[in-house]
Design a protein around this motif. Structure first.
Motif, PDB file in Angstrom:
ATOM      1  N   LEU A  12      33.876   7.135  71.019  1.00  0.00           N
ATOM      2  CA  LEU A  12      32.785   7.703  71.810  1.00  0.00           C
ATOM      3  C   LEU A  12      31.430   7.173  71.366  1.00  0.00           C
ATOM      4  O   LEU A  12      30.529   6.989  72.146  1.00  0.00           O
ATOM      5  CB  LEU A  12      32.780   9.235  71.697  1.00  0.00           C
ATOM      6  CG  LEU A  12      33.896   9.971  72.427  1.00  0.00           C
ATOM      7  CD1 LEU A  12      33.795  11.460  72.154  1.00  0.00           C
ATOM      8  CD2 LEU A  12      33.813   9.717  73.924  1.00  0.00           C
ATOM      9  N   PHE A  13      31.280   6.997  70.083  1.00  0.00           N
ATOM     10  CA  PHE A  13      29.997   6.555  69.549  1.00  0.00           C
ATOM     11  C   PHE A  13      30.249   5.351  68.646  1.00  0.00           C
ATOM     12  O   PHE A  13      30.059   5.401  67.448  1.00  0.00           O
ATOM     13  CB  PHE A  13      29.324   7.677  68.752  1.00  0.00           C
ATOM     14  CG  PHE A  13      28.998   8.878  69.581  1.00  0.00           C
ATOM     15  CD1 PHE A  13      29.914   9.903  69.721  1.00  0.00           C
ATOM     16  CD2 PHE A  13      27.782   8.977  70.230  1.00  0.00           C
ATOM     17  CE1 PHE A  13      29.619  11.013  70.488  1.00  0.00           C
ATOM     18  CE2 PHE A  13      27.481  10.091  70.998  1.00  0.00           C
ATOM     19  CZ  PHE A  13      28.405  11.104  71.133  1.00  0.00           C
ATOM     20  N   TYR A  43      20.980  17.991  68.226  1.00  0.00           N
ATOM     21  CA  TYR A  43      19.931  17.274  68.965  1.00  0.00           C
ATOM     22  C   TYR A  43      18.530  17.583  68.461  1.00  0.00           C
ATOM     23  O   TYR A  43      17.579  16.916  68.834  1.00  0.00           O
ATOM     24  CB  TYR A  43      20.059  17.426  70.488  1.00  0.00           C
ATOM     25  CG  TYR A  43      19.880  18.797  71.084  1.00  0.00           C
ATOM     26  CD1 TYR A  43      18.667  19.468  71.009  1.00  0.00           C
ATOM     27  CD2 TYR A  43      20.927  19.403  71.786  1.00  0.00           C
ATOM     28  CE1 TYR A  43      18.507  20.707  71.585  1.00  0.00           C
ATOM     29  CE2 TYR A  43      20.775  20.647  72.365  1.00  0.00           C
ATOM     30  CZ  TYR A  43      19.557  21.300  72.259  1.00  0.00           C
ATOM     31  OH  TYR A  43      19.403  22.527  72.827  1.00  0.00           O
ATOM     32  N   GLU A  59      34.675  19.552  69.620  1.00  0.00           N
ATOM     33  CA  GLU A  59      34.473  18.358  70.440  1.00  0.00           C
ATOM     34  C   GLU A  59      33.451  18.572  71.562  1.00  0.00           C
ATOM     35  O   GLU A  59      32.717  17.658  71.930  1.00  0.00           O
ATOM     36  CB  GLU A  59      35.814  17.909  71.032  1.00  0.00           C
ATOM     37  CG  GLU A  59      35.748  16.516  71.622  1.00  0.00           C
ATOM     38  CD  GLU A  59      37.103  15.842  71.682  1.00  0.00           C
ATOM     39  OE1 GLU A  59      38.113  16.498  71.351  1.00  0.00           O
ATOM     40  OE2 GLU A  59      37.151  14.672  72.059  1.00  0.00           O
ATOM     41  N   LEU A  62      29.855  17.263  71.185  1.00  0.00           N
ATOM     42  CA  LEU A  62      29.561  15.847  71.443  1.00  0.00           C
ATOM     43  C   LEU A  62      29.140  15.634  72.890  1.00  0.00           C
ATOM     44  O   LEU A  62      28.223  14.866  73.180  1.00  0.00           O
ATOM     45  CB  LEU A  62      30.788  14.978  71.123  1.00  0.00           C
ATOM     46  CG  LEU A  62      31.235  14.938  69.668  1.00  0.00           C
ATOM     47  CD1 LEU A  62      32.390  13.960  69.509  1.00  0.00           C
ATOM     48  CD2 LEU A  62      30.085  14.548  68.754  1.00  0.00           C
ATOM     49  N   GLY A  63      29.803  16.346  73.788  1.00  0.00           N
ATOM     50  CA  GLY A  63      29.442  16.243  75.203  1.00  0.00           C
ATOM     51  C   GLY A  63      28.037  16.761  75.462  1.00  0.00           C
ATOM     52  O   GLY A  63      27.292  16.195  76.259  1.00  0.00           O
ATOM     53  N   GLU A  64      27.654  17.828  74.743  1.00  0.00           N
ATOM     54  CA  GLU A  64      26.340  18.440  74.971  1.00  0.00           C
ATOM     55  C   GLU A  64      25.191  17.586  74.446  1.00  0.00           C
ATOM     56  O   GLU A  64      24.057  17.743  74.884  1.00  0.00           O
ATOM     57  CB  GLU A  64      26.288  19.836  74.322  1.00  0.00           C
ATOM     58  CG  GLU A  64      27.184  20.847  75.027  1.00  0.00           C
ATOM     59  CD  GLU A  64      26.982  22.275  74.527  1.00  0.00           C
ATOM     60  OE1 GLU A  64      26.272  22.475  73.522  1.00  0.00           O
ATOM     61  OE2 GLU A  64      27.544  23.182  75.157  1.00  0.00           O
ATOM     62  N   ARG A  66      25.319  14.166  74.308  1.00  0.00           N
ATOM     63  CA  ARG A  66      25.367  12.796  74.817  1.00  0.00           C
ATOM     64  C   ARG A  66      24.107  12.489  75.623  1.00  0.00           C
ATOM     65  O   ARG A  66      23.649  13.295  76.415  1.00  0.00           O
ATOM     66  CB  ARG A  66      26.610  12.595  75.683  1.00  0.00           C
ATOM     67  CG  ARG A  66      26.843  11.127  76.021  1.00  0.00           C
ATOM     68  CD  ARG A  66      28.279  10.873  76.410  1.00  0.00           C
ATOM     69  NE  ARG A  66      29.189  11.285  75.345  1.00  0.00           N
ATOM     70  CZ  ARG A  66      30.395  11.801  75.564  1.00  0.00           C
ATOM     71  NH1 ARG A  66      30.823  11.978  76.780  1.00  0.00           N
ATOM     72  NH2 ARG A  66      31.164  12.140  74.558  1.00  0.00           N
ATOM     73  N   GLY A  67      23.530  11.342  75.370  1.00  0.00           N
ATOM     74  CA  GLY A  67      22.324  10.945  76.089  1.00  0.00           C
ATOM     75  C   GLY A  67      21.051  11.399  75.403  1.00  0.00           C
ATOM     76  O   GLY A  67      19.956  11.030  75.807  1.00  0.00           O
ATOM     77  N   GLU A  72      22.663  11.614  69.387  1.00  0.00           N
ATOM     78  CA  GLU A  72      23.575  10.475  69.277  1.00  0.00           C
ATOM     79  C   GLU A  72      23.378   9.736  67.957  1.00  0.00           C
ATOM     80  O   GLU A  72      24.335   9.256  67.345  1.00  0.00           O
ATOM     81  CB  GLU A  72      23.386   9.530  70.469  1.00  0.00           C
ATOM     82  CG  GLU A  72      23.899  10.141  71.769  1.00  0.00           C
ATOM     83  CD  GLU A  72      24.146   9.103  72.855  1.00  0.00           C
ATOM     84  OE1 GLU A  72      23.739   7.942  72.669  1.00  0.00           O
ATOM     85  OE2 GLU A  72      24.743   9.473  73.878  1.00  0.00           O
ATOM     86  N   GLU A  76      26.328   9.197  65.237  1.00  0.00           N
ATOM     87  CA  GLU A  76      26.651   7.829  64.832  1.00  0.00           C
ATOM     88  C   GLU A  76      26.577   7.680  63.310  1.00  0.00           C
ATOM     89  O   GLU A  76      27.477   7.138  62.675  1.00  0.00           O
ATOM     90  CB  GLU A  76      25.657   6.878  65.508  1.00  0.00           C
ATOM     91  CG  GLU A  76      26.123   5.452  65.588  1.00  0.00           C
ATOM     92  CD  GLU A  76      25.241   4.640  66.537  1.00  0.00           C
ATOM     93  OE1 GLU A  76      24.543   3.750  66.032  1.00  0.00           O
ATOM     94  OE2 GLU A  76      25.240   4.924  67.746  1.00  0.00           O
TER      95      GLU A  76
END
Ligand SMILES: [Zn+2]
Length: 203
Positions: A12-13, A43, A59, A62-64, A66-67, A72, A76
């Motif tokens: 994913l990253f 974030y 998990e 990670l979706g929340e 993203r971007g 990120e 990473e």
């Protein structure tokens, strides 16, 4: 220490073929405290070097993030240093947290991912003992307090009071521990309120 089966979603990253600088990995450090992070912690730019120890996220976090640049970047870096474990809580801990959320009245304010964060922390509390949730989400902090899970705000502040929510009718005074839009007695719109109780600062 940590005996969870985890899967790292490196794909994913992806960090590419970057050589690791000579920094000690979390599991080689002396601390055996672990952290569970929600999306607000990720974030808002928690840095791996500010929180020494293994960090866990369900998990969905990670979706929340993203971007989001800071989110990120954190994921990473933490994956690069092998400091981030991605795991979903067991069903019995999810059930415990959902039950507690109904008792406190937090259940309507918490997302499925918030519940997952709390459940993962509760599971780790049973498995590795020293767990701290890092979150700026007031509802997560409130329920963590009820569950006896230590927590901290992203900037190392926590709440000093715990809240027990209830919904009250301004028309007839009817009270409910669960969210109701309108009073079942007289039909007036219900308002959320809470009792405030001072607590010792956590962690
Ligand atoms: Zn009423």
């Amino acid at each position: 220490m940590v005996s969870l089966i985890v899967s790292k979603t490196n794909s994913l990253f992806s960090c590419g073929d970057v050589p690791l600088p000579s920094r000690e990995k979390a599991h080689q450090q002396k601390t055996d405290k672990v952290f569970v992070l929600d999306a607000s912690a990720v974030y808002n730019g928690i840095h791996t070097f500010n929180v020494e120890g293994l960090k866990f996220v369900p998990e969905c976090v990670l979706g929340e993030v993203r971007g989001m640049f800071l989110g990120e970047a954190f994921v990473e870096e933490a994956l690069l240093y092998d400091e981030l474990k991605i795991s979903m809580p067991e069903e019995k801990f999810l059930a415990k947290v959902k039950g507690a959320a109904k008792e406190t009245g937090d259940v309507q304010e918490l997302s499925d991912c918030d519940i997952a964060v709390l459940s993962l922390a509760l599971q780790l509390l049973h498995q590795v003992k020293k767990v701290v949730i890092i979150t700026d989400d007031y509802d997560i902090q409130n329920l963590a307090k009820h569950l006896g899970i230590p927590y901290r705000g992203v900037h190392w502040k926590g709440i000093s009071h715990k809240r027990i929510y209830k919904w009250v009718c301004s028309g007839c005074g009817f009270e409910s521990k669960v969210k109701l839009k309108n009073c079942p007695e007289c039909g007036t719109e219900m308002t959320r309120t809470f009792q405030r109780q001072k607590i010792r600062r956590n962690g």
